[in-house]
Scaffold this motif. Structure first.
Motif, short mmCIF file in Angstrom:
data_model
loop_
_atom_site.label_atom_id
_atom_site.label_comp_id
_atom_site.label_asym_id
_atom_site.label_seq_id
_atom_site.Cartn_x
_atom_site.Cartn_y
_atom_site.Cartn_z
N ALA A 1 9.04 8.98 19.79
CA ALA A 1 7.82 8.51 19.05
C ALA A 1 6.99 9.25 19.27
CB ALA A 1 7.72 7.14 19.73
N ASP A 2 6.47 9.94 20.25
CA ASP A 2 5.36 10.95 20.53
C ASP A 2 5.33 12.28 19.77
OD1 ASP A 2 4.61 8.84 22.04
OD2 ASP A 2 4.84 9.80 23.96
N ARG B 1 5.51 10.72 11.91
CA ARG B 1 4.49 9.40 11.98
C ARG B 1 5.28 8.15 11.88
NH1 ARG B 1 -0.98 9.54 9.04
NH2 ARG B 1 -1.50 11.10 10.42
N PRO B 2 6.27 7.89 10.84
CA PRO B 2 6.93 6.80 10.67
C PRO B 2 7.60 6.44 12.15
CG PRO B 2 7.27 8.04 8.90
CD PRO B 2 6.68 9.00 9.95
N ALA C 1 6.76 7.03 15.01
CA ALA C 1 5.57 6.42 16.16
C ALA C 1 5.24 5.13 15.70
CB ALA C 1 4.46 7.35 16.06
N GLU C 2 5.19 4.62 14.45
CA GLU C 2 5.01 3.39 14.12
C GLU C 2 6.02 2.43 14.30
OE1 GLU C 2 3.99 4.17 9.90
OE2 GLU C 2 2.09 4.95 10.10
N ARG C 3 7.36 2.92 14.42
CA ARG C 3 8.45 2.05 14.34
C ARG C 3 8.62 1.72 16.31
NH1 ARG C 3 11.04 5.27 10.61
NH2 ARG C 3 11.87 6.54 12.47
N TYR C 4 8.10 2.60 16.73
CA TYR C 4 7.93 2.42 18.33
C TYR C 4 6.96 1.52 18.66
CZ TYR C 4 7.25 3.27 23.37
OH TYR C 4 7.44 2.98 24.84
N ALA C 5 5.62 1.71 17.87
CA ALA C 5 4.51 1.09 18.33
C ALA C 5 4.84 -0.63 17.74
CB ALA C 5 3.29 1.42 17.59
N THR C 6 5.36 -0.95 16.91
CA THR C 6 5.87 -2.25 16.33
C THR C 6 7.03 -2.94 17.07
OG1 THR C 6 6.75 -1.55 14.44
CG2 THR C 6 4.55 -1.85 14.26
N ASP D 1 10.30 -2.13 16.38
CA ASP D 1 10.99 -2.70 15.32
C ASP D 1 12.57 -2.95 15.75
OD1 ASP D 1 12.26 -0.29 15.11
OD2 ASP D 1 11.83 0.13 12.98
N ASN E 1 11.10 14.91 14.00
CA ASN E 1 10.32 14.56 15.27
C ASN E 1 9.90 15.57 16.15
OD1 ASN E 1 12.75 12.84 14.51
ND2 ASN E 1 11.40 11.19 15.30
#
Length: 275
Positions: free
Chosen positions: A164-165, A169-170, A172-177, A179, A229
């Motif tokens: 994620a880091d 960018r997607p 990172a967004e998947r990790y933040a939410t 999913d 990534n």
């Protein structure tokens, strides 16, 4: 699954299917032979397909005290090739599988191997002041040690954060939410035995195959994600420009597993390359 016994006594789990010239598939770190399942119908129609669970992977407990280093995995590959009497094989290595293949070239040359496919990997993961083609383009020894410490503390979460880091960018967004895909991956990672995988990472991150690339004597197909990534496209260009007989395909917009997201294109590229 079948298995063969490596020369240190460790059983290496193996799935063999299809008919035709040998095609060996080497998966990435923390993964297993199952990652290649989407490609089986197409590859089995043309090849005898060999998919292993690298030692320390696939949920199999180690039977010996041998750590799953990249050197040991390359020797396991040599044991497989010798055990099954394989010649003129094509070997596909994704991520850790690519490092295993490069170590094989260092230790055994191209014995038994006619062609190779490398998927989204750098020959040196850790970056330095004069090497910026490793992870993120900025993954120093200090940063790597911090990652290893994180693996010791919470293995599953550290692996997810490594993905994620990164540069995609997607992801990172998947990790933040959190999913569904992230939640399922976290669940899978928590079922794994962390110790051998951490030992394996120490070996992978200590390796440097920049000198090996120029010595590879066979044709190599390179498949890299344009939105990996971990690696900037300059990493793909370095590998292409250093291997004497290499062809590079960059799959625009795809992450560290470009072959999974563009499966039909990957199958077509591999079969055309082999034939």
């Amino acid at each position: 699954m079948q298995h063969f016994t490596a020369d240190d006594g460790e059983p290496i789990h193996l799935s063999v299917s299809g008919n035709g010239p040998p095609l060996i598939l080497l998966h990435g770190w923390t993964d297993s032979h199952r990652s290649w399942k989407p490609f089986l119908p197409d590859f089995e129609a043309h090849h005898t397909v060999y998919r292993w669970d690298a030692r320390g992977h696939g949920g199999h407990q180690l039977r010996t005290n041998t750590a799953p280093t990249v050197e040991r995995m390359a020797r396991d590959l040599a044991n497989l090739i010798e055990h099954d009497g394989l010649t003129q094989a094509t070997v596909i290595g994704h991520s850790m599988g690519a490092l295993t293949l490069w170590q094989y070239f260092r230790d055994f040359g191209a014995k038994g191997i006619e062609r190779a496919v490398i998927i989204d990997q750098s020959p040196k993961l850790v970056t330095t002041h004069d090497w910026h083609c490793g992870i993120y383009g900025d993954f120093s020894a200090v940063r790597n040690q911090a990652f290893i410490d994180a693996l010791e503390n919470d293995f599953a979460e550290a692996v997810l954060r490594l993905v994620a880091d990164g540069l995609n960018r997607p992801a990172a967004e998947r990790y933040a939410t959190n999913d569904e895909g992230i939640a399922l991956m976290r669940e899978r990672l928590r079922k794994l035995s962390a110790r051998p995988l951490i030992d394996c990472w120490r070996s992978l991150s200590a390796a440097d195959y920049r000198d090996v690339l120029a010595t590879i004597p066979i044709p190599v197909l390179l498949v890299y994600g344009g939105a990996s990534n971990f690696y900037h496209v300059r990493t793909a260009h370095f590998v292409r420009d250093t291997i004497p007989s290499a062809v590079l395909h960059v799959y625009d917009g795809e992450d560290h597993a470009p072959h999974l997201w563009q499966r039909e294109r990957f199958v077509k590229d591999v079969l055309e390359f082999v034939q």
